[in-house]
Design an enzyme around this catalytic site. Structure first.
Site, PDB file in Angstrom:
ATOM      1  N   GLY A 165       0.853  -1.194   0.000  1.00 35.29           N
ATOM      2  CA  GLY A 165       0.000   0.000   0.000  1.00 35.29           C
ATOM      3  C   GLY A 165       0.888   1.243   0.000  1.00 35.29           C
ATOM      4  CG  LEU A 206       2.430   4.291   5.644  1.00 37.93           C
ATOM      5  CD1 LEU A 206       2.260   3.871   7.096  1.00 37.93           C
ATOM      6  CD2 LEU A 206       3.487   5.398   5.560  1.00 37.93           C
ATOM      7  CG  ASN A 226      -4.234   4.333  10.773  1.00 34.92           C
ATOM      8  OD1 ASN A 226      -3.253   4.901  11.252  1.00 34.92           O
ATOM      9  ND2 ASN A 226      -4.816   4.731   9.651  1.00 34.92           N
ATOM     10  CB  ALA A 250       2.667   7.727   1.647  1.00 35.03           C
ATOM     11  CE  LYS A 262      -1.691   8.342  12.500  1.00 37.78           C
ATOM     12  NZ  LYS A 262      -1.235   7.249  11.699  1.00 37.78           N
ATOM     13  CB  SER A 302      -6.560   6.220   5.559  1.00 39.00           C
ATOM     14  OG  SER A 302      -6.892   6.336   6.921  1.00 39.00           O
ATOM     15  CD  GLU A 348      -6.878   0.781   8.582  1.00 35.96           C
ATOM     16  OE1 GLU A 348      -6.002  -0.079   8.611  1.00 35.96           O
ATOM     17  OE2 GLU A 348      -6.654   2.003   8.649  1.00 35.96           O
TER      18      GLU A 348
HETATM   19  O1  PAF Z   1      -5.782   8.072   8.487  1.00 37.79           O
HETATM   20  C1  PAF Z   1      -5.424   9.182   8.031  1.00 37.79           C
HETATM   21  O2  PAF Z   1      -5.862   9.652   6.978  1.00 37.79           O
HETATM   22  C2  PAF Z   1      -4.386   9.985   8.805  1.00 37.79           C
HETATM   23  O3  PAF Z   1      -3.949   9.206   9.878  1.00 37.79           O
HETATM   24  C3  PAF Z   1      -4.827  11.364   9.265  1.00 37.79           C
HETATM   25  C4  PAF Z   1      -3.921  11.838  10.362  1.00 37.79           C
HETATM   26  C5  PAF Z   1      -6.244  11.397   9.742  1.00 37.79           C
HETATM   27  C6  PAF Z   1      -4.607  12.367   8.165  1.00 37.79           C
HETATM   28  O4  PAF Z   1      -5.381  12.166   7.036  1.00 37.79           O
END
Ligand code: PAF
Length: 323
Positions: free
Chosen positions: A10, A12, A106, A132, A190, A261, A273
Site C-alpha cells: 500500500g 506506506l 492504524n 503517503a 494517534k 484514509s 478500518e
Molecule cells: O488516516 C489518516 O488519513 C491519517 O492518519 C490522518 C492523520 C487522519 C490524516 O489524514
C-alpha cells in the site's frame, strides 16, 4: 548486513520499501498480487518526493503466494488490520522468526494476533505522522513529512541490537525515526486523532481541513475524544481531552488538503478500518464499563456506508454485517 522485508504494497509499504532499498539494498517487498509484483519488478517503485521530484527505485519484490519459510532479521508489517491474521499464520510456519517485527497499522489491537509468536521486545508497533498516497501499483507520492516512532508494546522491554542496527542508518540518512518504549501511549494518541477525523470525513466526503469550518463537527470531535480519553485512562494511559483535541485541530490544519484514509477506502468501495479505530474504543469501553455513544454511532454509520459503497453489495436482508 540486515535482511529486511516490508510486508504490504500500500502507500506506506511502497514509501518505506523505496526508502529502505536505498539504504539496505537487499530489502524485499512482499505484495498481495502477482500483477503488482510484475509491475514493480519491471519498473521499480516510482517515488514522488515532497518537492515533487520523481525517482524510480529498483526493489526486490515477491508475491506473498511465493513466500515460504523465510529468514528475515527485520519485518515491517504494513498490511491493513483485516489481513493481519493471514500474516500471523504465514509467520507461524517460518522456522526462524525475525528479531524485530514492527506493526504499522492504524487503530488498536494489532498486536493480538502476534503475541503468542514473539517474545516481548521483538514485537513492536510503529506510529507515524508521515503521509503517503498510492497512485498506482508501484507509484507512491510522499504527501507529508513527519516523525515516526517505533517501540515495543510490552513495558520494560529493552531495545534489541537488531533494532539499533535498523534505526541508526535511517537516522544517518535524515529519516526522523525514534525508539519509544513502550509505544502504547503514542498509539492511543494517534487513535484519538483517527477516531475524530476519519469517520466524519468519510461520512461527509470532505477533506480533513473542512472539519474546522463547522462548530457541529468540532463539537462532535470533542465528544469522540472525551469518550476515547476515558477509555484510555481506564487502560492506564493518562491523556487529557483538551490537549488531545488541540492536537486533532492541529492535524486537521496541517493535513487540510488530505482525504483521510477512511474516506479513500469508502471512495474505493473497500472495507474501512472503523472496527479497529472507533470500534476498539467502543469494545474496550464496554469491557471497562464506560459508555461511548458517539463512537458507537459513528461505527454504525460507517458500517452502513460500507454496505452501500461496496461494489458487490447486492440487496441486503436488512441486517448489518456482524463483526
Ligand atoms: O488516516 C489518516 O488519513 C491519517 O492518519 C490522518 C492523520 C487522519 C490524516 O489524514
Amino acid at each position: 548486513m540486515l535482511s529486511i522485508a516490508v510486508w504490504g504494497g500500500g502507500s506506506l509499504g511502497l514509501l518505506w520499501a523505496a526508502r529502505l532499498a536505498r539504504i539496505f539494498p537487499e530489502t524485499v517487498l512482499l505484495v498481495r498480487t502477482e500483477e503488482q509484483r510484475d509491475w514493480i519488478r519491471e519498473k521499480g517503485i516510482r517515488l514522488t518526493d515532497l518537492a515533487g521530484k520523481e525517482e524510480r527505485i529498483p526493489v526486490h519484490v515477491r508475491w506473498i503466494g511465493e513466500v515460504g519459510d523465510e529468514a528475515f532479521d527485520c519485518l515491517l508489517i504494513m498490511v491493513k488490520q483485516r489481513h493481519l491474521p493471514g500474516v500471523a499464520e504465514a509467520l507461524a510456519a517460518f522456522s526462524r522468526l525475525p528479531a524485530l517485527a514492527v506493526l504499522w497499522q492504524n487503530g488498536l489491537g494489532q498486536e493480538e494476533a502476534f503475541e503468542s509468536l514473539f517474545p516481548p521486545g521483538v514485537l513492536c508497533g510503529a506510529v507515524t505522522t508521515e503521509g503517503a498516497y498510492r497512485e498506482g501499483p508501484g507509484e507512491v507520492r510522499h504527501t507529508g513529512g513527519g516523525q515516526t516512532w517505533i517501540g515495543p508494546f510490552a513495558s520494560g522491554a529493552v531495545r534489541s541490537e537488531v533494532a539499533a542496527r535498523f534505526l541508526a542508518p535511517l537516522r544517518d540518512e535524515g529519516v526522523r525515526i525514534e525508539w519509544e518504549s513502550p509505544i502504547v501511549r503514542r498509539i492511543w494518541e494517534k487513535v484519538m486523532v483517527n477516531c475524530a477525523i476519519n469517520p466524519l470525513t468519510a461520512l461527509l466526503r470532505i477533506r480533513n481541513g473542512e472539519l474546522l469550518r463547522s462548530d457541529e463537527a468540532l463539537s462532535l470531535m470533542e465528544s469522540v475524544v472525551e469518550e476515547a480519553v476515558s477509555v484510555a485512562r481506564a487502560e492506564g494511559v493518562g491523556l487529557e481531552a483538551d490537549a488531545v483535541l488541540k492536537r486533532v485541530v492541529e492535524v486537521c490544519r496541517r493535513t487540510a488538503e488530505n482525504r483521510s484514509s477512511m474516506l479513500q477506502d469508502v471512495e474505493r468501495g473497500q472495507r474501512t478500518e472503523i472496527d479497529w479505530i472507533n470500534g476498539e474504543v467502543v469494545r474496550r469501553g464496554t469491557r471497562a464499563g464506560i459508555e461511548t455513544p458517539v463512537n458507537r454511532t459513528l461505527v454504525r454509520l460507517i458500517r452502513l456506508l460500507e454496505v452501500r459503497c461496496s461494489p458487490d453489495s447486492g440487496p441486503t436482508d436488512g441486517r448489518l454485517p456482524s463483526r
